[in-house]
Design a protein around this motif. Sequence first.
Motif, PDB file in Angstrom:
ATOM      1  N   SER A  10     -10.380   2.009  -4.917  1.00 27.67           N
ATOM      2  CA  SER A  10     -10.185   2.980  -3.847  1.00 27.67           C
ATOM      3  C   SER A  10      -8.880   2.589  -3.176  1.00 27.67           C
ATOM      4  CB  SER A  10     -11.336   2.972  -2.837  1.00 27.67           C
ATOM      5  OG  SER A  10     -11.184   1.918  -1.921  1.00 27.67           O
ATOM      6  N   PRO A  11      -8.212   3.537  -2.581  1.00 32.34           N
ATOM      7  CA  PRO A  11      -6.949   3.170  -1.930  1.00 32.34           C
ATOM      8  C   PRO A  11      -7.146   2.077  -0.878  1.00 32.34           C
ATOM      9  CG  PRO A  11      -7.083   5.535  -2.170  1.00 32.34           C
ATOM     10  CD  PRO A  11      -8.429   4.976  -2.577  1.00 32.34           C
ATOM     11  N   PHE A  12      -8.202   2.159  -0.085  1.00 30.25           N
ATOM     12  CA  PHE A  12      -8.445   1.140   0.936  1.00 30.25           C
ATOM     13  C   PHE A  12      -8.722  -0.217   0.308  1.00 30.25           C
ATOM     14  CE2 PHE A  12     -11.269  -1.329   3.662  1.00 30.25           C
ATOM     15  CZ  PHE A  12     -10.499  -1.408   4.811  1.00 30.25           C
ATOM     16  N   ALA A  13      -9.626  -0.246  -0.670  1.00 29.29           N
ATOM     17  CA  ALA A  13      -9.983  -1.522  -1.301  1.00 29.29           C
ATOM     18  C   ALA A  13      -8.777  -2.165  -1.971  1.00 29.29           C
ATOM     19  CB  ALA A  13     -11.100  -1.305  -2.316  1.00 29.29           C
ATOM     20  N   GLU A  14      -7.978  -1.353  -2.618  1.00 23.22           N
ATOM     21  CA  GLU A  14      -6.825  -1.897  -3.333  1.00 23.22           C
ATOM     22  C   GLU A  14      -5.680  -2.260  -2.394  1.00 23.22           C
ATOM     23  OE1 GLU A  14      -3.677  -0.257  -6.542  1.00 23.22           O
ATOM     24  OE2 GLU A  14      -5.769   0.066  -7.043  1.00 23.22           O
ATOM     25  N   ASP A  15      -5.277  -1.328  -1.549  1.00 32.24           N
ATOM     26  CA  ASP A  15      -4.088  -1.529  -0.714  1.00 32.24           C
ATOM     27  C   ASP A  15      -4.337  -2.452   0.474  1.00 32.24           C
ATOM     28  OD1 ASP A  15      -2.852   0.223  -2.451  1.00 32.24           O
ATOM     29  OD2 ASP A  15      -3.085   1.957  -1.120  1.00 32.24           O
ATOM     30  N   VAL A  16      -5.459  -2.301   1.131  1.00 33.17           N
ATOM     31  CA  VAL A  16      -5.709  -3.059   2.347  1.00 33.17           C
ATOM     32  C   VAL A  16      -6.386  -4.396   2.056  1.00 33.17           C
ATOM     33  CG1 VAL A  16      -6.902  -3.042   4.573  1.00 33.17           C
ATOM     34  CG2 VAL A  16      -5.815  -0.960   3.725  1.00 33.17           C
ATOM     35  N   LEU A  17      -7.393  -4.364   1.184  1.00 28.03           N
ATOM     36  CA  LEU A  17      -8.156  -5.579   0.918  1.00 28.03           C
ATOM     37  C   LEU A  17      -7.644  -6.367  -0.277  1.00 28.03           C
ATOM     38  CD1 LEU A  17     -11.746  -4.159   1.498  1.00 28.03           C
ATOM     39  CD2 LEU A  17     -10.290  -5.399   3.108  1.00 28.03           C
ATOM     40  N   GLY A  18      -6.810  -5.748  -1.091  1.00 27.63           N
ATOM     41  CA  GLY A  18      -6.276  -6.440  -2.260  1.00 27.63           C
ATOM     42  C   GLY A  18      -7.251  -6.530  -3.420  1.00 27.63           C
ATOM     43  N   ALA A  19      -8.229  -5.642  -3.468  1.00 27.82           N
ATOM     44  CA  ALA A  19      -9.213  -5.669  -4.558  1.00 27.82           C
ATOM     45  C   ALA A  19      -8.536  -5.342  -5.890  1.00 27.82           C
ATOM     46  CB  ALA A  19     -10.323  -4.657  -4.295  1.00 27.82           C
TER      47      ALA A  19
END
Length: 58
Positions: A10-19
């Motif tokens: 997800s954009p949040f998981a990838e961009d913000v959390l670094g998933a």
Amino acid sequence: MTCRPRSAPSPFAEDVLGATDVYAGVGHGNVRSAALLARLGLTPVARFESYTRFHLPR
């Protein structure tokens, strides 16, 4: 439940959390959820007493 095609966790998981990977657990006997995960590209990687773990690498 609404599912979108897999392009990123997800954009949040990838961009913000670094998933980088997605993991999901499905209880044994929940055939419909396991089928959905397979359609989304996740593969079973571990079987535990009460559930199977699925994985989708980035």
